[in-house]
Design an enzyme around this catalytic site. Structure first.
Site, PDB file in Angstrom:
ATOM      1  CG  MET A 166      -8.681   1.381  11.619  1.00 51.99           C
ATOM      2  SD  MET A 166      -7.667   2.871  11.763  1.00 51.99           S
ATOM      3  CE  MET A 166      -8.230   3.553  13.322  1.00 51.99           C
TER       4      MET A 166
ATOM      5  CG  ASP B 291      -4.627   5.287  12.803  1.00 57.57           C
ATOM      6  OD1 ASP B 291      -4.310   5.912  13.831  1.00 57.57           O
ATOM      7  OD2 ASP B 291      -5.408   5.737  11.944  1.00 57.57           O
TER       8      ASP B 291
ATOM      9  CG  MET C 224     -11.922   7.092   9.628  1.00 61.59           C
ATOM     10  SD  MET C 224     -11.176   7.612  11.178  1.00 61.59           S
ATOM     11  CE  MET C 224      -9.996   8.791  10.552  1.00 61.59           C
TER      12      MET C 224
ATOM     13  CG  HIS D 287      -7.559   6.898   8.309  1.00 58.43           C
ATOM     14  ND1 HIS D 287      -7.444   6.645   9.664  1.00 58.43           N
ATOM     15  CD2 HIS D 287      -8.495   6.038   7.846  1.00 58.43           C
ATOM     16  CE1 HIS D 287      -8.272   5.683   9.997  1.00 58.43           C
ATOM     17  NE2 HIS D 287      -8.930   5.296   8.927  1.00 58.43           N
TER      18      HIS D 287
ATOM     19  CG  HIS E  83      -2.448   9.183   9.903  1.00 52.43           C
ATOM     20  ND1 HIS E  83      -2.529   8.107   9.044  1.00 52.43           N
ATOM     21  CD2 HIS E  83      -3.593   9.174  10.620  1.00 52.43           C
ATOM     22  CE1 HIS E  83      -3.667   7.462   9.245  1.00 52.43           C
ATOM     23  NE2 HIS E  83      -4.349   8.096  10.208  1.00 52.43           N
TER      24      HIS E  83
ATOM     25  CB  SER F  22      -2.714  11.053  13.968  1.00 45.28           C
ATOM     26  OG  SER F  22      -4.000  11.638  13.893  1.00 45.28           O
TER      27      SER F  22
ATOM     28  CG  ASP G 194      -6.849  10.465  11.512  1.00 48.97           C
ATOM     29  OD1 ASP G 194      -6.916   9.355  10.966  1.00 48.97           O
ATOM     30  OD2 ASP G 194      -5.974  10.777  12.344  1.00 48.97           O
TER      31      ASP G 194
ATOM     32  CG  MET H 246     -12.819  11.559  11.415  1.00 52.79           C
ATOM     33  SD  MET H 246     -12.804  11.607  13.214  1.00 52.79           S
ATOM     34  CE  MET H 246     -11.178  10.906  13.529  1.00 52.79           C
TER      35      MET H 246
HETATM   36  C1  DX5 Z   1      -8.649   7.446  14.968  1.00 54.19           C
HETATM   37  C2  DX5 Z   1      -7.633   7.979  14.008  1.00 54.19           C
HETATM   38  C3  DX5 Z   1      -6.247   7.954  14.508  1.00 54.19           C
HETATM   39  C4  DX5 Z   1      -6.019   8.732  15.773  1.00 54.19           C
HETATM   40  C5  DX5 Z   1      -4.803   8.170  16.446  1.00 54.19           C
HETATM   41  O1  DX5 Z   1      -9.877   7.409  14.336  1.00 54.19           O
HETATM   42  O2  DX5 Z   1      -7.659   7.218  12.820  1.00 54.19           O
HETATM   43  O3  DX5 Z   1      -5.333   8.346  13.497  1.00 54.19           O
HETATM   44  O4  DX5 Z   1      -5.841  10.097  15.559  1.00 54.19           O
HETATM   45  O5  DX5 Z   1      -4.648   8.811  17.667  1.00 54.19           O
HETATM   46  P1  DX5 Z   1      -3.924   8.109  18.882  1.00 54.19           P
HETATM   47  O6  DX5 Z   1      -2.529   7.804  18.460  1.00 54.19           O
HETATM   48  O7  DX5 Z   1      -3.994   9.152  19.962  1.00 54.19           O
HETATM   49  O8  DX5 Z   1      -4.708   6.878  19.216  1.00 54.19           O
HETATM   50 ZN    ZN Z   2      -6.069   7.557  11.273  1.00 57.74          ZN
END
Ligand code: DX5
Ligand code: ZN
Length: 229
Positions: free
Chosen positions: A136, A174, A67, A65, A32, A7, A34, A36
């Site tokens: 998750m 994840d 969010m 991903h 990956h 990620s 993320d 947001m």
């Molecule tokens: C959280 C994200 C993850 C996060 C994972 O909202 O979806 O992808 O970056 O990070 P670690 O592996 O540090 O928990």
């Molecule tokens: Zn993620």
């Protein structure tokens, strides 16, 4: 082989291209990303502009991903930016079937995911349209949180349902994954392991990914043992 997806929330954004080279050299499978919006989750990260910049420097699968509260409004923008997988949260209460169709029509793979408090069974009716089902294992929003063991039975239930339906959806997990628990999640049935902080820790991406790889292989051996007995 189990796939490893670092990620980039934990990457160094000052030198994004170098980070891409590091994960490529370490032999990862997906990147990956993320996204947001500060509304669906209490954090803001980045959008299509950054996905596009990463797309320009790698051929790796970009696993995005979302969010965000209205992922449907951004399907085309992420397709245009070069995203390969577009994963949406079932909690956004969109008309999921139609949304998954639109993702595929935009030539991306379709993913759906559940937060820790959402039953994994919400993914079951969607499985025929899902390339990826993401469990998750932390509350979405931030990297570096602790793994929630309650996610393990969800993975097992999802694996059993995928087999029952005879579909080939990949299971991804994840949040809070590292070399210490990757074997357990793989033994439970995971195909794709996301790791943020564990992949980038101390800038030792190659060593960190090697440790994760070893753990996922141990998990796969465990899973095969269970299937045989
Ligand atoms: C959280 C994200 C993850 C996060 C994972 O909202 O979806 O992808 O970056 O990070 P670690 O592996 O540090 O928990
Ligand atoms: Zn993620």
């Amino acid at each position: 082989m189990v796939k490893i997806a670092p990620s980039f929330l934990s990457a160094d954004f000052r030198t994004l291209e170098e980070e891409v080279r590091r994960v490529e050299d370490a032999g990862v499978d997906y990147i990956h990303l993320d996204v947001m919006d500060g509304h669906f989750v209490p954090n803001i990260s980045f959008g299509p502009l950054v996905v596009e910049a990463i797309r320009k420097v790698t051929e790796l699968t970009l696993d995005v991903h979302l969010m965000i509260s209205d992922p449907g409004a951004f399907v085309q923008a992420f397709a245009d930016s070069g995203a390969d997988i577009f994963t949406v949260h079932v909690e956004v209460e969109a008309e999921m079937d139609a949304l998954l169709d639109r993702i595929r029509e935009a030539d991306m793979k379709a993913g759906a995911t559940v937060k820790p408090d959402t039953p994994v069974s919400e993914l079951f009716p969607l499985l025929p349209k899902l390339d990826l089902a993401l469990v998750m294992s932390v509350e979405p929003g931030f990297g570096g949180q602790s793994f929630m063991p309650e996610s393990l039975p969800k993975v097992r239930d999802l694996r059993a349902e995928i087999e029952r339906q005879g579909v080939d959806t990949e299971i991804e997990i994840d949040g809070g994954i590292g070399a210490g628990n990757a074997a357990d999640v793989v033994a439970a049935g995971v195909d794709v392991v996301v790791a943020g902080s564990a992949a980038f820790r101390d800038g030792k991406v190659r060593e960190n990914v090697a440790a994760l790889r070893q753990a996922t292989e141990a998990g796969l051996a465990l899973r095969e043992q269970v299937v045989e007995t």
